[in-house]
Design a protein around this motif. Structure first.
Motif, short mmCIF file in Angstrom:
data_model
loop_
_atom_site.label_atom_id
_atom_site.label_comp_id
_atom_site.label_asym_id
_atom_site.label_seq_id
_atom_site.Cartn_x
_atom_site.Cartn_y
_atom_site.Cartn_z
N LEU A 61 0.82 -1.20 0.00
CA LEU A 61 0.00 0.00 0.00
C LEU A 61 0.86 1.26 0.00
CD1 LEU A 61 -2.70 1.42 0.09
CD2 LEU A 61 -2.74 1.09 2.58
N ALA A 62 1.92 1.25 0.78
CA ALA A 62 2.80 2.42 0.84
C ALA A 62 3.40 2.72 -0.53
CB ALA A 62 3.91 2.17 1.86
N LEU A 63 3.80 1.68 -1.25
CA LEU A 63 4.39 1.87 -2.58
C LEU A 63 3.39 2.50 -3.53
CD1 LEU A 63 6.77 1.36 -4.53
CD2 LEU A 63 5.78 -0.89 -5.00
N THR A 64 2.16 2.00 -3.51
CA THR A 64 1.12 2.52 -4.41
C THR A 64 0.72 3.94 -4.05
OG1 THR A 64 0.26 0.27 -4.62
CG2 THR A 64 -1.14 2.04 -5.43
N ALA A 65 0.71 4.26 -2.75
CA ALA A 65 0.26 5.58 -2.29
C ALA A 65 1.39 6.60 -2.25
CB ALA A 65 -0.38 5.47 -0.91
N GLY A 66 2.61 6.19 -2.56
CA GLY A 66 3.73 7.13 -2.59
C GLY A 66 4.22 7.55 -1.22
N THR A 67 4.28 6.59 -0.29
CA THR A 67 4.82 6.88 1.03
C THR A 67 5.71 5.70 1.45
OG1 THR A 67 4.26 7.56 3.29
CG2 THR A 67 2.85 5.88 2.27
N THR A 68 6.14 5.66 2.70
CA THR A 68 7.00 4.58 3.17
C THR A 68 6.23 3.65 4.10
OG1 THR A 68 7.74 5.79 5.14
CG2 THR A 68 8.98 6.15 3.09
N PRO A 69 6.62 2.37 4.16
CA PRO A 69 5.95 1.46 5.09
C PRO A 69 6.03 1.94 6.54
CG PRO A 69 7.28 0.23 3.52
CD PRO A 69 7.60 1.68 3.31
N ARG A 70 7.15 2.56 6.91
CA ARG A 70 7.31 3.07 8.28
C ARG A 70 6.28 4.16 8.57
NH1 ARG A 70 10.68 6.88 11.13
NH2 ARG A 70 11.33 6.04 13.17
N HIS A 71 6.15 5.10 7.63
CA HIS A 71 5.16 6.18 7.81
C HIS A 71 3.75 5.61 7.88
CE1 HIS A 71 3.20 10.12 6.28
NE2 HIS A 71 3.20 10.07 7.59
N LEU A 72 3.47 4.64 7.02
CA LEU A 72 2.14 4.03 7.00
C LEU A 72 1.85 3.31 8.32
CD1 LEU A 72 -0.41 3.48 5.37
CD2 LEU A 72 0.69 1.46 4.43
N SER A 73 2.87 2.64 8.85
CA SER A 73 2.71 1.96 10.14
C SER A 73 2.42 2.96 11.25
CB SER A 73 3.99 1.18 10.46
OG SER A 73 3.89 0.59 11.74
N PHE A 74 3.12 4.08 11.24
CA PHE A 74 2.89 5.13 12.25
C PHE A 74 1.48 5.70 12.13
CE2 PHE A 74 7.39 6.66 13.60
CZ PHE A 74 7.73 5.35 13.91
N ILE A 75 0.99 5.84 10.91
CA ILE A 75 -0.36 6.36 10.69
C ILE A 75 -1.40 5.38 11.24
CG2 ILE A 75 -2.10 6.89 8.94
CD1 ILE A 75 0.10 8.08 7.21
N GLU A 76 -1.23 4.10 10.96
CA GLU A 76 -2.20 3.09 11.40
C GLU A 76 -2.24 2.97 12.92
OE1 GLU A 76 -1.76 -0.71 9.59
OE2 GLU A 76 -2.49 -0.03 7.63
N THR A 77 -1.11 3.13 13.57
CA THR A 77 -1.07 3.00 15.03
C THR A 77 -1.39 4.31 15.74
OG1 THR A 77 1.32 3.43 15.02
CG2 THR A 77 0.60 1.12 14.93
N GLY A 78 -1.55 5.41 14.99
CA GLY A 78 -1.87 6.69 15.60
C GLY A 78 -0.66 7.47 16.06
N ARG A 79 0.55 6.98 15.77
CA ARG A 79 1.77 7.69 16.18
C ARG A 79 2.05 8.90 15.28
NH1 ARG A 79 6.57 3.49 16.78
NH2 ARG A 79 7.62 5.40 17.49
N SER A 80 1.44 8.90 14.09
CA SER A 80 1.64 10.00 13.15
C SER A 80 0.29 10.44 12.61
CB SER A 80 2.56 9.55 12.01
OG SER A 80 2.72 10.59 11.07
N ARG A 81 0.09 11.76 12.53
CA ARG A 81 -1.17 12.29 12.00
C ARG A 81 -1.01 12.54 10.51
NH1 ARG A 81 -3.99 17.03 11.02
NH2 ARG A 81 -6.17 17.00 11.67
N PRO A 82 -1.87 11.95 9.68
CA PRO A 82 -1.70 12.10 8.23
C PRO A 82 -2.16 13.46 7.74
CG PRO A 82 -3.69 10.87 8.69
CD PRO A 82 -3.02 11.10 10.03
#
Length: 258
Positions: free
Chosen positions: A27-48
């Motif tokens: 998903l990160a590759l298709t959406a133009g982001t990194t797996p780490r950023h995506l993981s942070f978004i899913e866990t609430g550690r990062s606000r998209p």
């Protein structure tokens, strides 16, 4: 309305990613982001940001209504409007749908919204199904699935009914639409004692209604049209169904009907 209207953004995102059978890396590759950023978004550690939310919705190929739900869950205003089909901005597209249905005559055709309510129908459709035009989605399900004239005059009713349920199950999974899920459950209540027909060898290539009219059987199939690339919810959910005759006798029936 969706089943997950109260979920957090991270929960919604993870839900849709799992439904799409995508890893965070895919998903990160298709959406133009990194797996780490995506993981942070899913866990609430990062606000998209708004941009990444829109890219994720597109990468997941979500319906517009669900993309709006993602935006709202992330704290943003919806991006995709929902207007009445008679609105000035949607009128050109609505006229195009009306033209398609009129040019399909003498064969029946109709346009349906996401819950199966008839939005527009041509004259042959109105002649064949006059009682359906003003029914609510719930009434339409009861009319079609309950014992009565509809079941009696359709030779392969069980086959068509199960095909409808299968299609709507897929749509519920795709959209998470609570109201549509309730309609499917309502239909299944009528199917408790109705066995699913087995595909027969040498059967039709496409499942289509076969109507009994007097001592004749009218054989048909239908195609479905949608407005691609729509950025307005009602237009994106519009489903145009066109019924076609399968043989010469059925074609003559529709000619006479018109």
């Amino acid at each position: 309305m969706t089943n997950n209207s109260k979920a957090t953004f991270g929960q919604l995102l993870k839900l849709w990613r799992k439904k799409a059978s995508l890893s965070q890396q895919q998903l990160a590759l298709t959406a133009g982001t990194t797996p780490r950023h995506l993981s942070f978004i899913e866990t609430g550690r990062s606000r998209p940001g708004r941009s990444i939310v829109l890219r994720l919705g597109q990468a997941l190929d979500l319906p517009l209504r669900n993309r709006n739900a993602l935006l709202v869950a992330a704290g943003f205003a919806p991006s995709f409007p929902e207007r009445d089909l008679q609105d000035e901005l949607t009128q050109p597209y609505f006229r195009a749908v009306k033209s398609i249905l009129e040019h399909h005559e003498p064969n029946p055709g109709a346009a349906f919204n996401s819950l199966g309510a008839i939005v527009l129908a041509n004259r042959p459709f109105r002649k064949m199904f006059p009682e359906c035009l003003k029914l609510s989605p719930e009434q339409a399900v009861d009319t079609f699935f309950s014992p009565g004239p509809y079941r009696d005059r359709m030779e392969n009713w069980a086959e068509v009914a199960w095909a409808w349920i299968d299609r709507q199950h897929h749509e519920v999974a795709r959209t998470d639409n609570v109201e549509l899920a309730r309609l499917v459950e309502r239909a299944l209540d009528h199917m408790i004692d109705v066995e699913r027909p087995e595909p027969s060898e040498g059967g039709p290539e496409v499942i289509g209604p076969r109507f009994r009219v007097g001592d004749r059987v009218i054989t048909t199939f239908f195609t479905v049209m949608k407005i691609e690339s729509a950025l307005e919810i009602a237009l994106s959910e519009l489903r145009i169904e066109l019924l076609f005759p399968l043989d010469v006798a059925s074609a003559e029936f529709f000619q006479n009907l018109g």
